[in-house]
Design an enzyme around this catalytic site. Structure first.
Site, PDB file in Angstrom:
ATOM      1  N   CYS A   6     -42.922  11.341  -7.004  1.00  0.00           N
ATOM      2  CA  CYS A   6     -43.665  12.334  -6.235  1.00  0.00           C
ATOM      3  C   CYS A   6     -44.309  13.324  -7.221  1.00  0.00           C
ATOM      4  O   CYS A   6     -44.078  13.265  -8.434  1.00  0.00           O
ATOM      5  CB  CYS A   6     -42.725  13.061  -5.272  1.00  0.00           C
ATOM      6  SG  CYS A   6     -41.539  14.168  -6.084  1.00  0.00           S
ATOM      7  N   CYS A  43     -41.723  15.303  -9.369  1.00  0.00           N
ATOM      8  CA  CYS A  43     -41.129  14.490 -10.428  1.00  0.00           C
ATOM      9  C   CYS A  43     -42.162  14.138 -11.498  1.00  0.00           C
ATOM     10  O   CYS A  43     -41.846  14.140 -12.693  1.00  0.00           O
ATOM     11  CB  CYS A  43     -40.488  13.241  -9.840  1.00  0.00           C
ATOM     12  SG  CYS A  43     -39.041  13.622  -8.820  1.00  0.00           S
ATOM     13  N   GLU A  91     -35.238  10.869 -10.357  1.00  0.00           N
ATOM     14  CA  GLU A  91     -35.935  11.150 -11.605  1.00  0.00           C
ATOM     15  C   GLU A  91     -35.493  12.477 -12.212  1.00  0.00           C
ATOM     16  O   GLU A  91     -35.263  12.588 -13.425  1.00  0.00           O
ATOM     17  CB  GLU A  91     -37.461  11.206 -11.389  1.00  0.00           C
ATOM     18  CG  GLU A  91     -38.061   9.950 -10.821  1.00  0.00           C
ATOM     19  CD  GLU A  91     -38.223  10.013  -9.309  1.00  0.00           C
ATOM     20  OE1 GLU A  91     -37.232  10.273  -8.588  1.00  0.00           O
ATOM     21  OE2 GLU A  91     -39.346   9.779  -8.831  1.00  0.00           O
ATOM     22  N   HIS A 106     -33.886  14.643  -6.795  1.00  0.00           N
ATOM     23  CA  HIS A 106     -34.464  13.304  -6.817  1.00  0.00           C
ATOM     24  C   HIS A 106     -33.886  12.550  -8.010  1.00  0.00           C
ATOM     25  O   HIS A 106     -33.521  13.158  -9.030  1.00  0.00           O
ATOM     26  CB  HIS A 106     -35.979  13.369  -6.954  1.00  0.00           C
ATOM     27  CG  HIS A 106     -36.676  13.899  -5.743  1.00  0.00           C
ATOM     28  ND1 HIS A 106     -38.027  13.737  -5.548  1.00  0.00           N
ATOM     29  CD2 HIS A 106     -36.222  14.587  -4.667  1.00  0.00           C
ATOM     30  CE1 HIS A 106     -38.375  14.293  -4.400  1.00  0.00           C
ATOM     31  NE2 HIS A 106     -37.295  14.825  -3.857  1.00  0.00           N
TER      32      HIS A 106
END
Length: 150
Positions: free
Chosen positions: A84, A87, A56, A54
């Site tokens: 999410c 993260c 992040e 992801h």
């Protein structure tokens, strides 16, 4: 005119790059305590065949590498979509000072909807969270991406 959100605009540029490459369009920017950009990235889940890639996570890894520390105290994270749960937990572990995000994630959010990681008793670090930054632009990139997939 002064742009109050240049780092979020960079994150939006990253999200657009993700969409062009077929990735879910989420972009992130990590800014160091001195205000300099440490890392900018977009989702690479498909490209890297890695469910943890992801935006992040990628900027957190790069920022930690650049600073030579797993603690990113004093750093701020700009991300186009509410993080999410995975993260959000990484943000807490990294001790990031502040999280700015664009659109809320009604399905997979881990900050203001869903798991609400930073509200859990077991979370040792709670960053300041500011949502809704350029949320219309962030939401449009996501909506356009998924509409093109239908």
């Amino acid at each position: 005119m002064i742009d109050d959100f240049p780092h979020m605009r960079t994150a939006l540029d990253q999200a657009e790059a993700a969409a062009r490459s077929g990735e879910v369009p989420v972009g992130a920017v990590l800014v160091g305590p001195d205000g300099a950009v440490l890392a900018a990235a977009h989702n690479l889940v498909v490209t890297q065949h890695d469910p943890t890639a992801h935006a992040e996570m990628l900027v957190i890894r790069e920022g930690a590498r650049k600073l030579g520390s797993e603690r990113l105290e004093g750093c701020d994270l700009y991300v186009t979509l509410e993080p999410c749960a995975m993260c959000a937990q990484a943000i807490a572990f990294a001790r990031i000072r502040r999280v700015y995000y664009g659109a809320e994630d009604e399905k997979g959010g881990g900050v203001t909807v869903g798991a609400r990681i930073f509200n859990q008793k077991t979370t040792h670090h709670r960053p300041e969270v500011i949502g809704g930054i350029l949320d219309r632009q962030a939401g449009k990139i996501l909506k356009d991406f998924f509409a093109s997939k239908r």
